[in-house]
Motif scaffolding. Structure first.
Motif, PDB file in Angstrom:
ATOM      1  N   PHE A 149      -7.312   6.585  -8.600  1.00 42.33           N
ATOM      2  CA  PHE A 149      -6.528   6.558  -7.373  1.00 42.33           C
ATOM      3  C   PHE A 149      -7.309   5.943  -6.225  1.00 42.33           C
ATOM      4  O   PHE A 149      -6.777   5.145  -5.445  1.00 42.33           O
ATOM      5  CB  PHE A 149      -6.117   7.995  -7.024  1.00 42.33           C
ATOM      6  CG  PHE A 149      -5.283   8.121  -5.780  1.00 42.33           C
ATOM      7  CD1 PHE A 149      -3.941   7.796  -5.788  1.00 42.33           C
ATOM      8  CD2 PHE A 149      -5.843   8.579  -4.593  1.00 42.33           C
ATOM      9  CE1 PHE A 149      -3.171   7.928  -4.642  1.00 42.33           C
ATOM     10  CE2 PHE A 149      -5.078   8.713  -3.445  1.00 42.33           C
ATOM     11  CZ  PHE A 149      -3.737   8.388  -3.473  1.00 42.33           C
ATOM     12  N   GLU A 150      -8.596   6.274  -6.118  1.00 40.15           N
ATOM     13  CA  GLU A 150      -9.414   5.799  -5.000  1.00 40.15           C
ATOM     14  C   GLU A 150      -9.585   4.287  -5.036  1.00 40.15           C
ATOM     15  O   GLU A 150      -9.332   3.592  -4.047  1.00 40.15           O
ATOM     16  CB  GLU A 150     -10.795   6.475  -5.023  1.00 40.15           C
ATOM     17  CG  GLU A 150     -10.761   7.979  -4.819  1.00 40.15           C
ATOM     18  CD  GLU A 150     -10.472   8.742  -6.104  1.00 40.15           C
ATOM     19  OE1 GLU A 150     -10.294   8.086  -7.161  1.00 40.15           O
ATOM     20  OE2 GLU A 150     -10.410   9.988  -6.054  1.00 40.15           O
ATOM     21  N   TRP A 151      -9.976   3.749  -6.193  1.00 43.45           N
ATOM     22  CA  TRP A 151     -10.237   2.312  -6.277  1.00 43.45           C
ATOM     23  C   TRP A 151      -8.960   1.497  -6.190  1.00 43.45           C
ATOM     24  O   TRP A 151      -8.977   0.336  -5.765  1.00 43.45           O
ATOM     25  CB  TRP A 151     -11.004   1.993  -7.551  1.00 43.45           C
ATOM     26  CG  TRP A 151     -12.450   2.317  -7.426  1.00 43.45           C
ATOM     27  CD1 TRP A 151     -13.133   3.351  -7.983  1.00 43.45           C
ATOM     28  CD2 TRP A 151     -13.411   1.589  -6.642  1.00 43.45           C
ATOM     29  NE1 TRP A 151     -14.453   3.329  -7.603  1.00 43.45           N
ATOM     30  CE2 TRP A 151     -14.656   2.252  -6.781  1.00 43.45           C
ATOM     31  CE3 TRP A 151     -13.352   0.448  -5.839  1.00 43.45           C
ATOM     32  CZ2 TRP A 151     -15.806   1.805  -6.150  1.00 43.45           C
ATOM     33  CZ3 TRP A 151     -14.508  -0.002  -5.203  1.00 43.45           C
ATOM     34  CH2 TRP A 151     -15.712   0.677  -5.359  1.00 43.45           C
ATOM     35  N   MET A 152      -7.842   2.083  -6.592  1.00 39.88           N
ATOM     36  CA  MET A 152      -6.564   1.390  -6.427  1.00 39.88           C
ATOM     37  C   MET A 152      -6.302   1.105  -4.945  1.00 39.88           C
ATOM     38  O   MET A 152      -5.940  -0.024  -4.568  1.00 39.88           O
ATOM     39  CB  MET A 152      -5.436   2.243  -7.004  1.00 39.88           C
ATOM     40  CG  MET A 152      -4.048   1.655  -6.804  1.00 39.88           C
ATOM     41  SD  MET A 152      -2.718   2.755  -7.299  1.00 39.88           S
ATOM     42  CE  MET A 152      -2.726   3.943  -5.942  1.00 39.88           C
ATOM     43  N   LEU A 153      -6.508   2.122  -4.100  1.00 39.11           N
ATOM     44  CA  LEU A 153      -6.261   1.932  -2.670  1.00 39.11           C
ATOM     45  C   LEU A 153      -7.324   1.064  -2.018  1.00 39.11           C
ATOM     46  O   LEU A 153      -7.030   0.290  -1.106  1.00 39.11           O
ATOM     47  CB  LEU A 153      -6.185   3.296  -1.973  1.00 39.11           C
ATOM     48  CG  LEU A 153      -5.011   4.182  -2.392  1.00 39.11           C
ATOM     49  CD1 LEU A 153      -4.978   5.452  -1.558  1.00 39.11           C
ATOM     50  CD2 LEU A 153      -3.688   3.452  -2.261  1.00 39.11           C
ATOM     51  N   PHE A 154      -8.567   1.167  -2.477  1.00 35.34           N
ATOM     52  CA  PHE A 154      -9.610   0.279  -1.966  1.00 35.34           C
ATOM     53  C   PHE A 154      -9.272  -1.180  -2.272  1.00 35.34           C
ATOM     54  O   PHE A 154      -9.492  -2.076  -1.451  1.00 35.34           O
ATOM     55  CB  PHE A 154     -10.966   0.631  -2.576  1.00 35.34           C
ATOM     56  CG  PHE A 154     -11.548   1.921  -2.063  1.00 35.34           C
ATOM     57  CD1 PHE A 154     -11.053   2.528  -0.922  1.00 35.34           C
ATOM     58  CD2 PHE A 154     -12.595   2.539  -2.720  1.00 35.34           C
ATOM     59  CE1 PHE A 154     -11.570   3.722  -0.450  1.00 35.34           C
ATOM     60  CE2 PHE A 154     -13.129   3.730  -2.266  1.00 35.34           C
ATOM     61  CZ  PHE A 154     -12.608   4.329  -1.128  1.00 35.34           C
ATOM     62  N   GLY A 155      -8.721  -1.427  -3.462  1.00 35.91           N
ATOM     63  CA  GLY A 155      -8.384  -2.796  -3.861  1.00 35.91           C
ATOM     64  C   GLY A 155      -7.305  -3.401  -2.990  1.00 35.91           C
ATOM     65  O   GLY A 155      -7.446  -4.542  -2.521  1.00 35.91           O
ATOM     66  N   ILE A 156      -6.220  -2.662  -2.720  1.00 30.15           N
ATOM     67  CA  ILE A 156      -5.153  -3.201  -1.890  1.00 30.15           C
ATOM     68  C   ILE A 156      -5.619  -3.340  -0.448  1.00 30.15           C
ATOM     69  O   ILE A 156      -5.184  -4.246   0.279  1.00 30.15           O
ATOM     70  CB  ILE A 156      -3.877  -2.343  -1.999  1.00 30.15           C
ATOM     71  CG1 ILE A 156      -2.703  -3.021  -1.289  1.00 30.15           C
ATOM     72  CG2 ILE A 156      -4.076  -0.959  -1.455  1.00 30.15           C
ATOM     73  CD1 ILE A 156      -2.298  -4.334  -1.866  1.00 30.15           C
ATOM     74  N   GLY A 214       0.813  -1.214   0.000  1.00 26.95           N
ATOM     75  CA  GLY A 214       0.000   0.000   0.000  1.00 26.95           C
ATOM     76  C   GLY A 214       0.844   1.261   0.000  1.00 26.95           C
ATOM     77  O   GLY A 214       0.639   2.164  -0.820  1.00 26.95           O
ATOM     78  N   ILE A 215       1.828   1.335   0.906  1.00 27.94           N
ATOM     79  CA  ILE A 215       2.681   2.514   0.963  1.00 27.94           C
ATOM     80  C   ILE A 215       3.543   2.617  -0.282  1.00 27.94           C
ATOM     81  O   ILE A 215       3.878   3.713  -0.749  1.00 27.94           O
ATOM     82  CB  ILE A 215       3.566   2.494   2.247  1.00 27.94           C
ATOM     83  CG1 ILE A 215       4.217   3.868   2.492  1.00 27.94           C
ATOM     84  CG2 ILE A 215       4.615   1.409   2.185  1.00 27.94           C
ATOM     85  CD1 ILE A 215       3.294   4.924   2.950  1.00 27.94           C
ATOM     86  N   ALA A 216       3.888   1.449  -0.880  1.00 24.47           N
ATOM     87  CA  ALA A 216       4.657   1.462  -2.121  1.00 24.47           C
ATOM     88  C   ALA A 216       3.840   2.050  -3.273  1.00 24.47           C
ATOM     89  O   ALA A 216       4.381   2.738  -4.137  1.00 24.47           O
ATOM     90  CB  ALA A 216       5.111   0.048  -2.472  1.00 24.47           C
ATOM     91  N   MET A 217       2.541   1.771  -3.277  1.00 21.15           N
ATOM     92  CA  MET A 217       1.674   2.363  -4.300  1.00 21.15           C
ATOM     93  C   MET A 217       1.505   3.860  -4.091  1.00 21.15           C
ATOM     94  O   MET A 217       1.344   4.625  -5.050  1.00 21.15           O
ATOM     95  CB  MET A 217       0.308   1.679  -4.281  1.00 21.15           C
ATOM     96  CG  MET A 217       0.286   0.304  -4.905  1.00 21.15           C
ATOM     97  SD  MET A 217      -1.371  -0.390  -4.930  1.00 21.15           S
ATOM     98  CE  MET A 217      -1.142  -1.774  -6.057  1.00 21.15           C
TER      99      MET A 217
END
Length: 511
Positions: free
Chosen positions: A458-465, A316-319
């Protein structure tokens, strides 16, 4: 006499476990300082290279002079007379349409609100172009950030077994030399390809430092509780590097220049190399006990579960590293120092989390600390896209860093413990796996972040991880009481006996 005293003191220092811990912590600190110093520098630097005319700061007047940028209700004629209409900004037909609509509404109805709305509609194409350019840059920045982790991932399987043959000190010193060269290339590189090379080269040095450093600590601290404390302190050095890196890079780049932070880092790395040369005395040291093969460790399900927790915790932090600064530029118009400072809460809380859960993880159960950490990471990642101001990022970033510290400081000593009870006490290969797990998160995260931001946002990327962290967390329960080497052998013997019994029974039935 003085020479004998000096020699005796130097010999005691070389035998000190605490000094080895300090050297490893410094090496991890500098490596991660370099890792994160580039975070606020590279996105803005590459954008400046690609847009030398300053398109990141579009002129709000859109082809109008300063006096006519925001027309009042009585300045329609002035606006028409002072207009400068380049074809790539605002055509004469577009301006005439804007003026006609304003006149049709009547001179008294064209107030500041109406003017702002009309201008915003004209600004949209340029804002959309900048938004598109920033999204495209996310891909390039993500690939550059991921290159270090990919190279480190490829190097770890070589460095791990190598430490079994020549010891830990030579690979550790080699890591310093490579990091020093990488830092100098970052300082003087002025193109994407050169900076990409510097980032990839850092991966080789990081592999040498991380694998050798953790293996050296596991060898010097045989007691599981002491090992957990020592690795918590070493990871605290890593956390301090992550803590200092982004604000240090952002402030130095903003007020001094791009080369300055890397020249400072190269000077610090040189001091660390001299300390290693004096105290560790790099030389070949052969391992007495036969090391476990990398294949046997990589096929151990408990080691894989522990390594997987490190991967998902850091993904997550890497993304966020390549995408969050650009997202802040796009949505908040964040300055360079603000982009660096936004990682400060995560770094401070990671420093606290690693030092706290080094000893506390052993007491409460490292599996439980990791389970809670993964759940907290998921919730914090889901909160970050909801922020509308830089202040709103403080709490989720702080929670994210603290939770990652919980997982890392619990699972790193857990890997050494698993090798002790299920294999033989030689640690190079298992920490090659642990470091590879860490790198896998930092390779997949940045590499996918640009593509995911472009496709799902950006939002769904973080929701996915975050969802992946929630799904992986229950697997930590399997590390509550992993079977030991004796239990493992008994289980294998029992399985073989049952197979022989079944075979014998089948032969009797045939007769």
């Amino acid at each position: 006499m003085a020479g004998a005293v000096w020699s005796g003191w130097l010999q005691r220092c070389r035998e000190s476990r605490q000094l080895v811990l300090v050297i490893v912590a410094i090496a991890l600190l500098l490596d991660n300082m370099l890792l994160t110093t580039v975070v606020p520098i590279i996105p803005g630097f590459l954008f400046d290279i690609n847009h030398p005319n300053g398109t990141e700061k579009p002129d709000i007047s859109i082809g109008l002079t300063t006096e006519s940028a925001i027309p009042s209700s009585s300045s329609t004629a002035t606006l028409s007379s002072k207009c400068i209409c380049p074809s790539n900004d605002l055509s004469s037909k577009d301006l005439q349409f804007l003026l006609n609509n304003s006149n049709a509404a009547g001179p008294t109805s064209l107030g500041p609100t109406s003017s702002a709305l009309n201008l915003s509609s004209v600004l949209d194409p340029k804002k959309q172009l900048r938004h598109k350019e920033l999204l495209e840059e996310t891909v390039a920045v993500g690939m550059m950030f991921a290159s270090k982790a990919f190279v480190q991932l490829l190097t770890n399987p070589i460095v791990g077994p190598l430490t079994h043959k020549i010891g830990y000190s030579i690979p550790m010193f080699t890591g310093f030399i490579i990091m020093f060269l990488s830092t100098l290339i970052f300082a003087f590189g002025r193109s994407y390809s050169i900076l990409f090379l510097a980032r990839a080269l850092q991966g080789i040095g990081s592999s040498c430092s991380s694998v050798s450093g953790m293996g050296m600590l596991a060898e010097r601290y045989q007691d599981d509780k002491e090992r957990g404390n020592a690795m918590g302190i070493a990871l605290g050095g890593l956390a301090l590097g992550v803590l200092i890196g982004p604000p240090f890079g952002g402030v130095m780049y903003e007020f001094v220049g791009k080369s300055a932070p890397f020249l400072v880092l190269s000077a610090l790395a040189l001091g660390d190399g001299l300390l290693q040369l004096l105290m560790l005395q790099p030389s070949v040291v052969y391992t007495e006990s036969p090391p476990p093969s990398l294949k046997s460790l990589a096929s151990d399900p408990y080691i894989i579960i522990a390594a997987g927790a490190i991967t998902f915790a850091n993904m997550g932090i890497a993304m966020l590293e390549p995408s969050l600064p650009i997202w802040m530029m796009d949505t908040m118009n964040a300055k360079r120092w603000e982009q660096g400072a936004t990682f400060l809460p995560a770094s401070i809380s990671y420093l606290i989390g690693t030092n706290l859960f080094g000893p506390l993880g052993h007491r409460m159960g490292r599996w439980l600390a990791s389970l809670i950490g993964l759940v907290v990471i998921g919730f914090c990642l889901m909160c970050i896209p909801l922020a509308t101001h830089i202040d709103h990022l403080i709490i989720p970033n702080a929670g994210l860093g603290f939770a990652i510290g919980m997982v890392d400081s619990s699972m790193m000593p857990e890997l050494g413990y698993l090798v002790d009870i299920r294999h033989s006490a030689v640690y190079g290969s298992v920490y090659a796996i642990g470091d590879a797990a860490f790198c896998l998160g930092f390779a997949i995260g940045p590499a996918l972040s640009g593509t995911l931001v472009n496709t799902i946002g950006f939002e769904w990327m973080l929701f996915g991880i975050a969802i992946l962290c929630f799904l992986y967390a229950p697997l930590m329960y399997f590390l509550k009481a992993p079977p030991t080497k004796e239990e493992k052998k008994s289980l294998i013997i029992g399985e073989k006996s049952s197979v022989r019994y079944v075979t014998y029974s089948n032969e009797e039935d045939e007769q």
